[in-house]
Design a protein around this motif. Sequence first.
Motif, PDB file in Angstrom:
ATOM      1  N   ALA A 198       0.799  -1.222   0.000  1.00  0.00           N
ATOM      2  CA  ALA A 198       0.000   0.000   0.000  1.00  0.00           C
ATOM      3  C   ALA A 198       0.831   1.271   0.000  1.00  0.00           C
ATOM      4  O   ALA A 198       0.286   2.365  -0.150  1.00  0.00           O
ATOM      5  CB  ALA A 198      -0.938   0.000   1.210  1.00  0.00           C
ATOM      6  N   GLU A 199       2.147   1.151   0.158  1.00  0.00           N
ATOM      7  CA  GLU A 199       3.021   2.309   0.140  1.00  0.00           C
ATOM      8  C   GLU A 199       4.423   1.866  -0.237  1.00  0.00           C
ATOM      9  O   GLU A 199       4.727   0.667  -0.221  1.00  0.00           O
ATOM     10  CB  GLU A 199       3.044   3.026   1.500  1.00  0.00           C
ATOM     11  CG  GLU A 199       3.579   2.214   2.652  1.00  0.00           C
ATOM     12  CD  GLU A 199       2.529   1.365   3.324  1.00  0.00           C
ATOM     13  OE1 GLU A 199       1.467   1.903   3.640  1.00  0.00           O
ATOM     14  OE2 GLU A 199       2.764   0.160   3.522  1.00  0.00           O
ATOM     15  N   PRO A 200       5.302   2.808  -0.598  1.00  0.00           N
ATOM     16  CA  PRO A 200       6.664   2.421  -0.947  1.00  0.00           C
ATOM     17  C   PRO A 200       7.346   1.698   0.212  1.00  0.00           C
ATOM     18  O   PRO A 200       7.060   1.971   1.379  1.00  0.00           O
ATOM     19  CB  PRO A 200       7.348   3.760  -1.240  1.00  0.00           C
ATOM     20  CG  PRO A 200       6.237   4.691  -1.595  1.00  0.00           C
ATOM     21  CD  PRO A 200       5.075   4.264  -0.757  1.00  0.00           C
ATOM     22  N   PRO A 201       8.248   0.758  -0.085  1.00  0.00           N
ATOM     23  CA  PRO A 201       8.917   0.035   0.999  1.00  0.00           C
ATOM     24  C   PRO A 201       9.665   0.947   1.949  1.00  0.00           C
ATOM     25  O   PRO A 201       9.755   0.665   3.144  1.00  0.00           O
ATOM     26  CB  PRO A 201       9.865  -0.923   0.269  1.00  0.00           C
ATOM     27  CG  PRO A 201       9.981  -0.381  -1.126  1.00  0.00           C
ATOM     28  CD  PRO A 201       8.692   0.299  -1.403  1.00  0.00           C
ATOM     29  N   GLU A 202      10.196   2.066   1.440  1.00  0.00           N
ATOM     30  CA  GLU A 202      10.916   2.987   2.308  1.00  0.00           C
ATOM     31  C   GLU A 202      10.026   3.516   3.429  1.00  0.00           C
ATOM     32  O   GLU A 202      10.501   3.766   4.543  1.00  0.00           O
ATOM     33  CB  GLU A 202      11.461   4.167   1.497  1.00  0.00           C
ATOM     34  CG  GLU A 202      12.414   3.758   0.369  1.00  0.00           C
ATOM     35  CD  GLU A 202      11.714   3.555  -0.956  1.00  0.00           C
ATOM     36  OE1 GLU A 202      12.144   4.169  -1.955  1.00  0.00           O
ATOM     37  OE2 GLU A 202      10.720   2.785  -1.006  1.00  0.00           O
ATOM     38  N   VAL A 203       8.732   3.669   3.139  1.00  0.00           N
ATOM     39  CA  VAL A 203       7.794   4.124   4.161  1.00  0.00           C
ATOM     40  C   VAL A 203       7.591   3.040   5.219  1.00  0.00           C
ATOM     41  O   VAL A 203       7.320   3.338   6.384  1.00  0.00           O
ATOM     42  CB  VAL A 203       6.455   4.520   3.506  1.00  0.00           C
ATOM     43  CG1 VAL A 203       5.427   4.955   4.545  1.00  0.00           C
ATOM     44  CG2 VAL A 203       6.671   5.636   2.487  1.00  0.00           C
ATOM     45  N   ARG A 204       7.755   1.792   4.795  1.00  0.00           N
ATOM     46  CA  ARG A 204       7.626   0.666   5.730  1.00  0.00           C
ATOM     47  C   ARG A 204       8.938   0.396   6.466  1.00  0.00           C
ATOM     48  O   ARG A 204       9.027  -0.586   7.205  1.00  0.00           O
ATOM     49  CB  ARG A 204       7.204  -0.603   4.968  1.00  0.00           C
ATOM     50  CG  ARG A 204       5.966  -0.443   4.102  1.00  0.00           C
ATOM     51  CD  ARG A 204       5.436  -1.778   3.603  1.00  0.00           C
ATOM     52  NE  ARG A 204       6.365  -2.503   2.776  1.00  0.00           N
ATOM     53  CZ  ARG A 204       6.392  -2.452   1.434  1.00  0.00           C
ATOM     54  NH1 ARG A 204       5.544  -1.653   0.797  1.00  0.00           N
ATOM     55  NH2 ARG A 204       7.258  -3.165   0.739  1.00  0.00           N
ATOM     56  N   GLY A 205       9.950   1.240   6.244  1.00  0.00           N
ATOM     57  CA  GLY A 205      11.240   1.036   6.895  1.00  0.00           C
ATOM     58  C   GLY A 205      12.140   0.055   6.182  1.00  0.00           C
ATOM     59  O   GLY A 205      13.114  -0.436   6.750  1.00  0.00           O
TER      60      GLY A 205
END
Length: 364
Positions: free
Chosen positions: A18-25
Amino acid sequence: MRAAAATTFTVPAELSAAEPPEVRGVPRDGVRLLVARGHGPLRHTTFRNLPSALRRGDLVVVNTSDTEPAAVDGHRPDAPAADAPPVTLHVSGPAPDELFVVELRTPDGRRVLDGRAGESIRLPGGVVATLMAGHPDPRVSTGSRLWRARIAVAGGLRAWLAEVGRPIRYSYLRGDWPLDAYRTVFATPGPEFASAEMPSAARPFTPEVLAGLRRRGVGVAELVLHTGVSSLEAGEVPLPERYRVPTATADLVNATRAAGGRVVAVGTTVTRALETVADPGGLVRPGAGWTHLVLGPDRPARVVDGLVTGWHEPTASHLLLLEAVAGTALVGRAYAAAVDRGYLWHEFGDSCLLLPIRTVHRAE
């Protein structure tokens, strides 16, 4: 319509990234990578370990197409300006006669199914998009999924999109992300309209992964294929796309195959471009233009020996292309494991490397 892929599966909603992996850490090259070979067990690793799955003498071929901010908010003309229904226009790319292929969506991402030829969409800055005819069949005048539209913009469409547009996003995404989130490390701006959507198989590549490939003795070659919107209907034939395979890349592909190395395409876009310029014996020649090639049971891969890919929807036409490269058994094994292990889908999701068993072809 075309035949359905043999690979069948169901993707739970929670597996949509649902969001870029960078947002997921997770860094770009930290997404998961499933390595599926034609023999032996599947391997579960991360994308930064891609070089270890390849061998000296292999060649990785990438797509350098940039991503356009191809989504624009507008209004349909069915009511007075104050009450006109909002709509989102997706610009897929150029069409004949100086027109553009577009798709209409509701603000919440649903397809607009009642568009009609002659309808004008009011867009920012006084710009108007007039639907001229259905696409790819211009005889369709109502209800087409895609349209050929006239969009007259002083200063050019791309400059206008850079000011008012945003990346195309679908309903499974949360939040709005800048254009850089939809660009790969290979994206190279150019004078022509680029991809409406990111060639996402290459998104996990980073300078560190490329350095690892060099240390491993794996080559990297470039080509261009500008892709349109990815929202094809189930069973719909892939639309024509613009491509360019330079002489240097054709020469590297042929030299790799002659030496017994593997040609590994990064994404379905690279696969389609390379196979377009491959003769029946697997010899690649430089070329450019529009490709109408559809890979599948009647046209298996001739030159691509392996494929780096994201995870596609159950009804996606991309699955037939994957099967044309890697075979139905290997693709089926990979997808079953991906669902079972909770791999993430879509452009911000996880990755797969398909390496089928190939009979080595050496050029005469």
